[in-house]
Design an enzyme around this catalytic site. Sequence first.
Site, mmCIF file in Angstrom:
data_model
loop_
_atom_site.group_PDB
_atom_site.id
_atom_site.type_symbol
_atom_site.label_atom_id
_atom_site.label_comp_id
_atom_site.label_asym_id
_atom_site.label_seq_id
_atom_site.Cartn_x
_atom_site.Cartn_y
_atom_site.Cartn_z
ATOM 1 N N ARG A 1 92.069 166.791 70.074
ATOM 2 C CA ARG A 1 93.007 166.265 69.077
ATOM 3 C C ARG A 1 93.799 167.399 68.428
ATOM 4 O O ARG A 1 94.976 167.258 68.113
ATOM 5 C CB ARG A 1 92.259 165.456 68.011
ATOM 6 C CG ARG A 1 93.138 165.077 66.811
ATOM 7 C CD ARG A 1 92.484 164.052 65.893
ATOM 8 N NE ARG A 1 91.122 164.382 65.547
ATOM 9 C CZ ARG A 1 90.774 165.274 64.601
ATOM 10 N NH1 ARG A 1 91.684 165.968 63.951
ATOM 11 N NH2 ARG A 1 89.494 165.486 64.340
ATOM 12 N N TYR B 1 116.591 151.642 63.608
ATOM 13 C CA TYR B 1 115.740 150.920 64.559
ATOM 14 C C TYR B 1 114.780 149.991 63.809
ATOM 15 O O TYR B 1 114.210 150.353 62.781
ATOM 16 C CB TYR B 1 114.974 151.943 65.405
ATOM 17 C CG TYR B 1 113.830 151.379 66.194
ATOM 18 C CD1 TYR B 1 114.037 150.362 67.120
ATOM 19 C CD2 TYR B 1 112.542 151.857 66.024
ATOM 20 C CE1 TYR B 1 112.986 149.839 67.845
ATOM 21 C CE2 TYR B 1 111.481 151.346 66.751
ATOM 22 C CZ TYR B 1 111.712 150.335 67.664
ATOM 23 O OH TYR B 1 110.653 149.817 68.368
ATOM 24 N N ASP C 1 116.994 160.852 64.179
ATOM 25 C CA ASP C 1 116.469 160.309 65.421
ATOM 26 C C ASP C 1 117.505 160.579 66.517
ATOM 27 O O ASP C 1 118.622 160.058 66.477
ATOM 28 C CB ASP C 1 116.220 158.805 65.271
ATOM 29 C CG ASP C 1 115.494 158.204 66.466
ATOM 30 O OD1 ASP C 1 115.817 158.604 67.604
ATOM 31 O OD2 ASP C 1 114.629 157.341 66.268
ATOM 32 N N LYS D 1 111.818 157.034 76.072
ATOM 33 C CA LYS D 1 113.132 156.692 76.605
ATOM 34 C C LYS D 1 113.630 157.771 77.574
ATOM 35 O O LYS D 1 113.036 157.989 78.617
ATOM 36 C CB LYS D 1 114.090 156.453 75.446
ATOM 37 C CG LYS D 1 113.535 155.559 74.316
ATOM 38 C CD LYS D 1 113.053 154.214 74.785
ATOM 39 C CE LYS D 1 112.815 153.222 73.652
ATOM 40 N NZ LYS D 1 111.690 153.532 72.753
#
Length: 376
Positions: A46, A98, A170, A195
Amino acid sequence: MKFATRLIHGSHTIDQATGALSIPICQTSTFAQKSVDHFGKYDYARSGNPTREALEEAVAGLEGGISAFAFGSGMAAISSTLLLFRPGDHLVVCEDVYGGAFRVLTKLFSGWGLSVTFVDATSLAAIEAALRPETRAIYLETPSNPLLKITDLSGVAGLARSRGLLTLVDNTFMTPYLQRPLELGCDIVLHSGTKFLNGHSDVVCGFAVTRDAELAQRIGFIQNAFGAILGPQDCWLTLRGIKTLKIRMEESQSSAVRIANWLSAHSRVKRVYYPGLPEHLGHAIHNRQADGPGAVLSFELESFDLTKRLLEGVDLAAFAVSLGGVESILSYPARMSHAAMPGEERAARGISETLVRLSVGLEDPDDLIADLARFL
């Protein structure tokens, strides 16, 4: 090195232990230590993993940052970055953000005292008018999702600096190949790496990038403490996808320009939203701050019945959530990306029931146009 070369040779291109041209997938949860007093570079996955580190260094370099942080989704990157702020803080956010970001801001972070004002971010005056004494950051998308509105990034960054505020952007639609907000003075760049960065519709991931050492330390602490990290297999797949980012973006963008012009001339299409069109309201600003209009466009049709027939009937463009894959994807914002936004909020922002978003893939544009033409 130029951008295309850096995609291939920018970071961790050869495994030093074996000479492998593909970075190994370090599929482990923990690392053995030799000393009680001095742990090695890696202890628990992690907190750090060599495969994830390779990906983070690659993304940081492409965006011009000093550090990037890979998360398990774009929303994990956004939500983790929002943990920089405290109850009582205020953010100014672009109004057609978004839907997932809208949801987390209005339904989750509002519950512990983070307040938000949504504004038309195409107007610097509107952004400035929304600032309060407790404002800590301005959060932007440009081009925005799904109306592809354009914000003057240098102008907002200058305004933010003069007030001691952070600017978050973004950059999912553009990718660092076409736009690098850190170079324009912004502080943090966010991505849904699901994306275009990955580009193959087989990974869900997200990134936060900064070139400020203090911000990097804070985001790194949050990443480790909150734990929404990206696993090594998905890191490797994303590293693989990034290598072809330039050729994918160039090809998809070229097709998007053709399709946008074809749609603009069609009698059954009311409006096309695409910064590559000279009539787009943000066309000039976008051309100053980006190296191309990208591969995503939206358009409004003359009726809901036509919209439904198109979405359900096309063969080549998948009717699906998401964007940025090698295949074209046709989405319906009102019931997909912005379903979390109440209907009256969508209507106020111009996200209508006849709005369609198209992410153009690598198919021949003539075939895509012929497929759309069967319904228009």
